[in-house]
Write an enzyme that holds these catalytic residues in place. Sequence first.
Site, PDB file in Angstrom:
ATOM      1  N   TYR A   1       1.820 -56.035  15.662  1.00  0.00           N
ATOM      2  CA  TYR A   1       0.810 -57.271  15.452  1.00  0.00           C
ATOM      3  C   TYR A   1       1.391 -58.585  15.990  1.00  0.00           C
ATOM      4  CZ  TYR A   1      -2.067 -54.124  12.767  1.00  0.00           C
ATOM      5  OH  TYR A   1      -3.017 -53.106  12.612  1.00  0.00           O
TER       6      TYR A   1
ATOM      7  N   HIS B   1      -6.457 -53.258  11.465  1.00  0.00           N
ATOM      8  CA  HIS B   1      -5.851 -53.238  10.053  1.00  0.00           C
ATOM      9  C   HIS B   1      -6.577 -54.436   9.154  1.00  0.00           C
ATOM     10  CE1 HIS B   1      -2.890 -50.053  10.992  1.00  0.00           C
ATOM     11  NE2 HIS B   1      -3.046 -49.734   9.593  1.00  0.00           N
TER      12      HIS B   1
END
Length: 400
Positions: free
Chosen positions: A157, A208
């Site tokens: 990320y 997510h």
Amino acid sequence: MGRNLLVARVDTSEPELYGLGCGTFTQRYLPVRSAIVDYLRPLLLGREAARIEELWRLMMVNSYWRHGPVLNNAVSAIDMALWDIKGKVAGLPIYELFGGKMREAAAVYQHADGRSLDELTEHVRAQLDQGMSHVRIRFGGGSAETRNSGEAGGMAYGGAAERPIHKPDGALDGAYFDPVQYTRSTITAFDHVRSTFGDQVELLHDVHGRLAPAEAIAFAREMERFRLFFLEDALPPEDIGWYERMRGATTTPQAVGELFNNPNEWLPLVSNRWIDFIRMHISQLGGLTPARKAATVAEAFGVRAAWHGPGDLSPVGHMANLHLNLTLPNFGVQELQPFTDTTREVFPGCPEFRDGYLYPNNAPGFGVDLDEKLAERFPCDPAVVQWTQARYPDGGLSRP
């Protein structure tokens, strides 16, 4: 790094007749164990193992308060074990109890990641060389780093570290990531992969739930040009009401449900046709019994199944996914983390991966056993989980 797996063994009054079930909640396995040993075991002793539906309902309502990841995983461990027993009594694989196979194997996808575009290309090509037709793309970290700090690409990320994250003095430890850098670097990665490999591969991506609703919708629109097979969990459970706007704003297929515990979370998304794939973790739902029902409801609304299949799922749980997938008219694709040699030793009978597909072993029940003596050599570790401590650049907590 190992994963904390929880598998329950349910013994019967018949010698050598037992079942195995998965209740893995890797971040909180100790309370799941307590729920099984201290509460469900005394509740179930002496009851008929064949009465799966009744026992599932009894386990779910006996505590009065229902659902939640701890109770659901505990119930799942028993529920799957009861199905395993029923298959062994019948002398049939579980898929035969569900009406028989609709396909010989389940198409699977694995993850390709990388710290650079060249490394990402290498990993995608390696997946294609294994016969994969679906690949999930993560960018910004290597495989060994994906559960470390965001600055090293934690869960990919952090992007490709185009610029370092500037944290304030005194900022606490955590997996830091910048949403803007993450979305930009991900788009760059998908543009590169699609340009390099063309349409020979189906591409997937998992957010997510780390983006705000407006950010997630904008990101899904930008991803349209890469023709994703699906975008997973663009929004967290707290924001599922935004999926109506998501459906109206973008054609990118949506896969949702990894964190869901309760039917009221996925039911409106399916019945309103706001999503394209249900993506639940079967033990998080409470086992095979509720998962079959969720799949049937989804089929009625043209929504396909793509169950959660991470590394923190036991081979028993993977086999439950597989047996269900083999029978579903609305099966889509299955996530798979490859089994290590050690995992295969501890769990004889693991599903077999060949050329992009996962195959069962066709033994009665799930066909997976557990070498309990060998398993004792790999104890679980209750250490504090780091990758779920996601933080924005200013140090504020974010949802993982």
